[in-house]
Write an enzyme that holds these catalytic residues in place. Structure first.
Site, PDB file in Angstrom:
ATOM      1  N   CYS A   1      -1.615  -7.722 -13.776  1.00  0.00           N
ATOM      2  CA  CYS A   1      -2.408  -7.635 -12.547  1.00  0.00           C
ATOM      3  C   CYS A   1      -3.120  -6.299 -12.398  1.00  0.00           C
ATOM      4  O   CYS A   1      -3.853  -6.084 -11.436  1.00  0.00           O
ATOM      5  CB  CYS A   1      -1.507  -7.878 -11.350  1.00  0.00           C
ATOM      6  SG  CYS A   1      -0.442  -9.281 -11.624  1.00  0.00           S
TER       7      CYS A   1
ATOM      8  N   HIS B   1      -2.919  -3.499  -3.258  1.00  0.00           N
ATOM      9  CA  HIS B   1      -2.570  -4.547  -4.224  1.00  0.00           C
ATOM     10  C   HIS B   1      -2.210  -5.797  -3.414  1.00  0.00           C
ATOM     11  O   HIS B   1      -2.663  -6.881  -3.738  1.00  0.00           O
ATOM     12  CB  HIS B   1      -1.440  -4.082  -5.150  1.00  0.00           C
ATOM     13  CG  HIS B   1      -1.241  -5.001  -6.293  1.00  0.00           C
ATOM     14  ND1 HIS B   1      -2.268  -5.343  -7.145  1.00  0.00           N
ATOM     15  CD2 HIS B   1      -0.161  -5.713  -6.722  1.00  0.00           C
ATOM     16  CE1 HIS B   1      -1.819  -6.204  -8.055  1.00  0.00           C
ATOM     17  NE2 HIS B   1      -0.554  -6.450  -7.815  1.00  0.00           N
TER      18      HIS B   1
ATOM     19  N   GLU C   1       4.632  -1.390  -1.249  1.00  0.00           N
ATOM     20  CA  GLU C   1       3.322  -0.730  -1.187  1.00  0.00           C
ATOM     21  C   GLU C   1       3.164   0.055   0.121  1.00  0.00           C
ATOM     22  O   GLU C   1       2.642   1.171   0.120  1.00  0.00           O
ATOM     23  CB  GLU C   1       2.204  -1.780  -1.327  1.00  0.00           C
ATOM     24  CG  GLU C   1       0.828  -1.142  -1.442  1.00  0.00           C
ATOM     25  CD  GLU C   1      -0.238  -2.106  -1.954  1.00  0.00           C
ATOM     26  OE1 GLU C   1       0.012  -3.329  -1.977  1.00  0.00           O
ATOM     27  OE2 GLU C   1      -1.330  -1.617  -2.317  1.00  0.00           O
TER      28      GLU C   1
ATOM     29  N   HIS D   1      -5.310 -14.119  -5.837  1.00  0.00           N
ATOM     30  CA  HIS D   1      -4.950 -13.092  -6.809  1.00  0.00           C
ATOM     31  C   HIS D   1      -5.584 -13.470  -8.148  1.00  0.00           C
ATOM     32  O   HIS D   1      -5.155 -14.413  -8.797  1.00  0.00           O
ATOM     33  CB  HIS D   1      -3.426 -13.016  -6.921  1.00  0.00           C
ATOM     34  CG  HIS D   1      -2.933 -11.829  -7.686  1.00  0.00           C
ATOM     35  ND1 HIS D   1      -3.709 -11.154  -8.609  1.00  0.00           N
ATOM     36  CD2 HIS D   1      -1.725 -11.189  -7.672  1.00  0.00           C
ATOM     37  CE1 HIS D   1      -3.005 -10.158  -9.124  1.00  0.00           C
ATOM     38  NE2 HIS D   1      -1.803 -10.158  -8.566  1.00  0.00           N
TER      39      HIS D   1
END
Lengths: 88, 403
Positions: free
Chosen positions: B162, B294, B305, B331
């Site tokens: 990712c 993210h 995060e 995503h």
């Protein structure tokens, strides 16, 4: 039949935890057996394969899943329920 | 060290087939996530995604190109055409010798793998199309862009799950900043919405069946998307000399590895990347007005995060805005950082902060200004784009308003 389910679930958990089946007690928690979140997902996969069932479990909300993972006894009871549903 | 600016942008994703369409959708808080239309979808337990809809390859590519372009390459080619067209660059002589294409992708030609495994395993055939290998390889998109635009310098693909696109764009940034090249074409693409591509993710049990709701207390996982975004990174003086429209400046980049767990994020590892990007760009933390998170919508990522941002920025964490546009486009795995850089550009250039849509319930573990549900007008000077990949590989880019 229920004892067979119990034995198989314990076998799967013992294998995941790299323990003897006799070390897995009904009141053990996955944490106490050293099974982490990846180990849990693998155990659920093994349970689904063994009993040909779908286990409703999302790793993002384990506490909200219908599938109780708070102890070995809870998992065995949940799997027994799912196997019964499957047969019905 | 040279200064690096962005002079071209292009994209195709679930929100739009061009940059203006995508930015308009982000500003409206549109959701590109819906039931997906792919073969054998009825055998999937996750049936939603940010799919590029009404996409007809034959409207864009000839038969020979389609024989060689997997869907991820098709997306890349369309985004590259928009980006290089906007930049107004032509690659000849020394510029062509220096310039290259660096693209991120996690899976490469997933649809090509899927279709051809079907052919040999399910259909039992013993022969596949001769171009299966050049079509599925991860570097196919970078190679076809280099061929189409005469880029003869360093071209390669980067695959870090990712974080692939952010790592790729960081490499392109380094190439231009070091003076090795005056222009690079960079970004990333993913086309993993195939039966096998979704089935693999289902296995991990981190996918939502209804929506991607980053930072919301009732979030229940990620949703896959697909598409591409491509940028032209150019040396500032080169861009100025030819009178190019400068969209934004890339000022900092940092990478780190958690060296801890293959799927669980690490606060320390991610924080090292965020701090590193600030240090690399000589950015005062108080200067940062927006972070494109993210923000996958998983329980683990979002709380980690937010803890990272609180830790790195201290009391300024409560003043900056942080949103996850994955709530809208899904995503894109290896392509996600590229599409998300567009939200950073919109913040810097247009003063519009893209929202986190689908936000329903505050989570005390994500107590930051996540720009819930509606876009916001705000002037920001400096922004960050986070990518924290499976495998514990982190890459953070820092951008500033055009000089």
């Amino acid at each position: 039949m229920s004892d067979a389910v119990k034995d198989k679930v314990i076998e799967i958990i013992a294998e995941q935890a790299v323990l003897e089946k006799s070390d897995v007690k009904m009141d053990s928690t996955l944490e106490s057996l050293g099974i982490d979140s990846l180990g849990l997902v693998e155990s659920i996969f093994a349970i689904e394969e063994a009993f040909d069932i779908q286990v409703p479990f999302n790793a993002n909300e384990p506490s909200e899943s219908d599938f109780d993972i708070s102890s070995v006894a809870a998992i065995v009871a949940a799997v027994q329920g799912l196997v019964k549903e499957q047969a019905a | 060290m040279k200064r690096v600016v962005i002079t071209g942008t292009g994209t195709i994703n679930a929100l739009g087939k061009t940059v203006p369409e995508t930015l308009a959708a982000m500003a409206e808080g549109k959701c590109g996530i819906a039931p997906i239309n792919i073969r054998d979808v009825e055998r999937l337990s996750v049936q939603i995604g940010g799919q590029v809809r009404n996409f007809d390859p034959e409207a864009h590519f000839n038969r020979q190109q389609i024989a060689l372009y997997d869907r991820f390459t098709q997306f890349t080619m369309l985004a590259a055409k928009e980006a290089i067209g906007q930049a107004g660059l032509e690659f000849h002589g020394l510029l062509a010798d220096e310039a290259g294409a660096i693209f991120g992708t996690a899976g490469g030609g997933v649809n090509t793998w899927d279709e051809n495994y079907r052919t040999v395993y399910e259909d039992g055939k013993n022969r596949v199309h001769p171009f299966v290998v050049p079509k599925l390889m991860n570097n196919a998109a970078a190679s076809h862009v280099s061929m189409e635009y005469n880029l003869k310098g360093p071209s390669y693909s980067v695959s870090t799950a990712c974080a692939s696109s952010n790592h790729a764009m960081g490499q392109a940034f380094h190439m231009v900043r070091s003076g090795a090249s005056r222009a690079m074409v960079t970004g990333g693409a993913e086309a993993m919405l195939s039966f096998g591509g979704v089935k693999a993710w289902e296995g991990l049990r981190v996918m939502s069946k209804d929506a991607c709701r980053p930072f919301s207390a009732n979030r229940n996982g990620m949703v896959q998307g697909e598409g591409a975004a491509v940028f032209v990174f150019e040396e500032l003086e080169h861009a100025k000399a030819r009178g190019a429209d400068i969209i934004a400046e890339v000022v900092g980049f940092a990478m780190s590895s958690d060296a801890a767990d293959i799927v669980m994020p690490s606060k320390q590892g991610a924080a090292r990347a965020v701090r590193g990007a600030l240090r690399d760009g000589r950015i005062n933390p108080e200067e940062v007005g927006y972070i494109n998170a993210h923000g996958t919508g998983t329980a683990a990522n979002d709380k980690t995060e937010c803890a990272v941002v609180a830790d790195v920025f201290g009391s300024h964490a409560d003043k900056l805005m942080i949103s996850s546009t994955k709530s809208m486009h899904g995503h894109l795995i290896g392509g996600t950082g590229a599409v998300e850089l567009l939200a950073c550009i919109m913040a810097l250039r247009d003063g519009v902060i893209a929202p986190t849509i689908g936000y329903e319930e505050p989570d005390p573990e994500c107590a930051l200004d996540v720009v819930p549900n509606d876009a916001r007008d705000a002037k920001v000077k400096t922004v960050l784009s986070n990518a924290f990949a499976f495998g514990g590989l982190n890459a953070v880019l820092a951008l500033r308003q055009a000089p």
